[in-house]
Every structure is written in C-alpha cells, then in structure tokens.
Design an enzyme around this catalytic site. Structure first.
Site, PDB file in Angstrom:
ATOM      1  N   GLU A 161       3.807   8.125   8.574  1.00 21.39           N
ATOM      2  CA  GLU A 161       3.735   7.311   9.787  1.00 21.39           C
ATOM      3  C   GLU A 161       5.097   6.723  10.130  1.00 21.39           C
ATOM      4  O   GLU A 161       6.008   6.671   9.293  1.00 21.39           O
ATOM      5  CB  GLU A 161       2.713   6.181   9.608  1.00 21.39           C
ATOM      6  CG  GLU A 161       3.052   5.212   8.492  1.00 21.39           C
ATOM      7  CD  GLU A 161       1.910   4.271   8.145  1.00 21.39           C
ATOM      8  OE1 GLU A 161       0.735   4.598   8.447  1.00 21.39           O
ATOM      9  OE2 GLU A 161       2.193   3.205   7.566  1.00 21.39           O
ATOM     10  N   HIS A 213       0.279   5.733   1.045  1.00 17.67           N
ATOM     11  CA  HIS A 213      -0.593   6.768   1.582  1.00 17.67           C
ATOM     12  C   HIS A 213      -0.322   8.101   0.891  1.00 17.67           C
ATOM     13  O   HIS A 213       0.814   8.390   0.508  1.00 17.67           O
ATOM     14  CB  HIS A 213      -0.362   6.942   3.090  1.00 17.67           C
ATOM     15  CG  HIS A 213      -0.491   5.671   3.863  1.00 17.67           C
ATOM     16  ND1 HIS A 213      -1.614   4.889   3.828  1.00 17.67           N
ATOM     17  CD2 HIS A 213       0.372   5.050   4.710  1.00 17.67           C
ATOM     18  CE1 HIS A 213      -1.443   3.834   4.612  1.00 17.67           C
ATOM     19  NE2 HIS A 213      -0.251   3.911   5.154  1.00 17.67           N
ATOM     20  N   HIS A 216       4.789   0.331   0.956  1.00 10.79           N
ATOM     21  CA  HIS A 216       5.189  -0.436   2.131  1.00 10.79           C
ATOM     22  C   HIS A 216       4.188  -1.539   2.441  1.00 10.79           C
ATOM     23  O   HIS A 216       3.068  -1.560   1.933  1.00 10.79           O
ATOM     24  CB  HIS A 216       5.338   0.480   3.347  1.00 10.79           C
ATOM     25  CG  HIS A 216       4.061   1.144   3.765  1.00 10.79           C
ATOM     26  ND1 HIS A 216       3.512   2.194   3.061  1.00 10.79           N
ATOM     27  CD2 HIS A 216       3.205   0.902   4.795  1.00 10.79           C
ATOM     28  CE1 HIS A 216       2.392   2.584   3.638  1.00 10.79           C
ATOM     29  NE2 HIS A 216       2.170   1.797   4.698  1.00 10.79           N
ATOM     30  N   GLN A 236       0.820  -1.208   0.000  1.00  5.31           N
ATOM     31  CA  GLN A 236       0.000   0.000   0.000  1.00  5.31           C
ATOM     32  C   GLN A 236       0.852   1.256   0.000  1.00  5.31           C
ATOM     33  O   GLN A 236       2.079   1.213   0.184  1.00  5.31           O
ATOM     34  CB  GLN A 236      -0.902  -0.008   1.240  1.00  5.31           C
ATOM     35  CG  GLN A 236      -0.132  -0.081   2.556  1.00  5.31           C
ATOM     36  CD  GLN A 236      -1.049  -0.326   3.744  1.00  5.31           C
ATOM     37  OE1 GLN A 236      -1.279   0.569   4.557  1.00  5.31           O
ATOM     38  NE2 GLN A 236      -1.562  -1.568   3.856  1.00  5.31           N
ATOM     39  N   ARG A 261      -4.471   0.599  -1.653  1.00  4.18           N
ATOM     40  CA  ARG A 261      -3.910  -0.745  -1.800  1.00  4.18           C
ATOM     41  C   ARG A 261      -3.400  -0.942  -3.226  1.00  4.18           C
ATOM     42  O   ARG A 261      -4.103  -0.687  -4.202  1.00  4.18           O
ATOM     43  CB  ARG A 261      -4.949  -1.819  -1.491  1.00  4.18           C
ATOM     44  CG  ARG A 261      -5.415  -1.841  -0.062  1.00  4.18           C
ATOM     45  CD  ARG A 261      -6.263  -3.084   0.219  1.00  4.18           C
ATOM     46  NE  ARG A 261      -7.049  -2.867   1.429  1.00  4.18           N
ATOM     47  CZ  ARG A 261      -8.316  -2.489   1.436  1.00  4.18           C
ATOM     48  NH1 ARG A 261      -8.957  -2.315   0.300  1.00  4.18           N
ATOM     49  NH2 ARG A 261      -8.948  -2.303   2.571  1.00  4.18           N
TER      50      ARG A 261
END
Length: 328
Positions: A116, A98, A173, A96, A193
């Site tokens: 993150e 982001h 990642h 996936q 995804r």
C-alpha cells in the site's frame, strides 16, 4: 462511487469535516472505502446509468470494459485489483504488518497480499508514523520483546501534509494520532497486529494480536523495496505530475492543475481518481460531471481518455495498473 464507512477504535469525525463525507452519527469512523470490491465491503456507483449497482455487479457484467487488457486473461467478473480509502487516524493505529501475495494465498483463501501507499492530507504539527524496524533488529530480538518493549524496536518519523508513505508487504508500520490520509492498496484486508498500545477495542475487550503470522511475514533483512516512482515533472502551463509509485500491483501519480484543461489517456487500463483538494469538471466517455475534494471516480479502460476542465486549483491521485499512471 458511494463509499462504505468503517467504524474503528482509532477513528473520528474528520472525514466529514475535511472531505464532506456523510458519516453515520455518533460513531468513530476510521475508514471510508471509496473504491472497494471485497467481501468485507463493496462500494456502489453513485450516478449515471449504473447508479446503485455495486462494483462487484459492474465487474461481473462489464469486467472487460472496466479493467481492459488484464480482464482478457482473468475473465470478466475478476475482483477489482486495488482498494482505495480515506482514513482518519484520530488515535494511533495498531503496529502492524501485511503479508505478500504468496503468504496470503497460502493462509487466506481468496485473499491477496497487501502492499500500500498513503498520501497525507492533514497532519497535526507533531504527527508521526512508524516506518519499519530499526536497523539491526533481528527476528529473534523481535520475538523476544515484551509487548510494550516492541516500541523500542521501531523507526518513528515525522510527517506533514503532502508526504508519501510507502508500505510494501512485510514492512512494519503504523500511523500516529492526528493524521488524515488517502490510501491506495492491493485489494486485501489481511492485517497482522503486532502491538495495539494496550487499549480496548470497540467492544471493550483487547483486540486480537497475530504474533505468529507477523513473525513469518515481517521482512527482517535487506533494504525496504523502492516505490518505483519516477519523480516530479512540471510544465509552463502550471501542470505538475509526481509519479509516486510503480510496483507489481499498481502505479500512482499525484496531479496538480492550476486551472487550464488537461487530458490523459487510460492507456488500455482503468484509472481510479481520488480528488484530494479543489474542484473541477471531469469529462470522459461523452459525460461531464462535477468533482470536488473527497470524490473518487472510476474511469473504465474503454473510456480511452479523461479530461479535467474548469479547475482553479485541483489535486488528484490517479491510480492505475502497473506502468500506466500518468507521468507527463
């Protein structure tokens, strides 16, 4: 804080075994949203005078006291800027990516981007993560790859307990099976995804992929942005502080104590504490509370200081606004 549990196809039961989480029976729980103020889940205060109130209610009524200086600009009631989780990857997470803040704002009303970082708490001996694309992979090559062939374009690296995994927005990642980790991220649930290992979801149907958004979001060129961490400091008193991340959205330090009291200032902003190992007493704003592995505590900005006492051994992640996580 009292968390929100999320059932995931790749989840398991180890958050109960390792961290004492009271998981709902018979469900594969992949995420425990520890400190969450999001439309998809909101944690609640576990004890004290505000026990039972949601974090959303707390910020709407006491936003300036909790957030400190940033709330003066954004207004009381602003959404909490970060989201803290414990995750149990009993199976592989999807490959996936982001979005960054700009893409999220343009395509998801009210949503932030999602940078993150994760700290591994438990990993089986052959555990691994996917950490970006292989060198030289272009947008055209990635777009042309068949679903299964995407695996050949990914960088896989081994991980062990204690490792930091830094994942800025735009970085492809995934986590492999057999990993439990703590995660600190921007307050966002935007995930695209790329590949889901050809498995069914909880409903027995394939989970949706997001190839178009992923192609617009993936960073294909240039170096992975640095985490901004300043490294490790240690003192003769047994205190070890590892400054892990300092980015535009948050800063994070890992604090290890060997029994002696230690105090830190909030420095005008909130501090969110995730207890990774050990137990102690936390003293702040005139209150003393016992804390142990698996607990997450929000220290508001107006508390000014927090103190750990009575810890034989304690490991804590401290997340704060940029440049405010402890460094010494």
């Amino acid at each position: 804080m009292r968390p929100v549990f999320k059932e995931r196809v790749w989840g398991g039961r180890r958050l109960a075994d390792l961290l004492g989480k009271p998981l709902p029976e018979g469900k594969p729980i992949g995420e425990s949203w520890e400190l969450a103020d999001h439309p998809h889940g909101c944690s609640t205060v576990a004890d004290g005078p505000l026990a039972g109130r949601t974090l959303r209610w707390v910020l709407e009524n006491h936003g300036k006291e909790v957030l400190g200086a940033p709330a003066l600009a954004s207004g009381s009631g602003a959404r909490f800027p970060i989201l803290l989780k414990f995750l149990d990857a009993s199976d592989r997470l999807s490959v996936q990516v982001h979005p960054d803040d700009d893409y999220a704002a343009a395509h998801h009303a009210g949503e932030r981007g999602k940078t993150e970082c994760s700290v591994i708490l438990h990993a089986k001996p052959d555990a691994w993560v996917i950490d970006g694309l292989r060198d030289g992979v272009t947008r055209d090559a990635f777009a042309a790859a068949e679903k299964g062939a995407v695996e050949d374009l990914l960088t896989v690296r081994p991980v062990k307990a204690g490792d930091l995994v830094w994942t800025p927005a735009g970085h492809v990642h995934a986590a492999g099976p057999g990993i439990v980790f703590a995660e600190i991220q921007q307050n966002s649930d935007a995930t695209y995804r790329v590949y889901d290992w050809d498995r069914p979801g909880l409903d027995g149907k394939p989970r949706r992929l997001h190839p178009a958004d992923a192609l617009e979001t993936i960073r294909f060129a240039g170096e992975k942005p640095d985490s901004g961490g300043r490294g490790r400091t240690a003192s003769e008193t047994g205190l070890v502080i590892e400054h892990l991340v300092d980015c535009r959205a948050f800063s994070v330090s890992r604090i290890q104590l060997d029994g002696r009291p230690w105090a830190a200032e909030t420095r005008g902003g909130y501090v969110a504490l995730m207890v990774l190992a050990g137990a102690a007493r936390l003293v702040s704003a005139g209150r003393t509370m016992p804390i142990r592995a698996g607990d997450t505590i929000l220290v508001p900005a107006d508390a000014s200081e927090y103190v750990f006492e009575g810890a034989e051994e304690l490991t804590v992640l401290a997340a704060a606004p940029p440049a405010k996580a402890p460094t010494q």
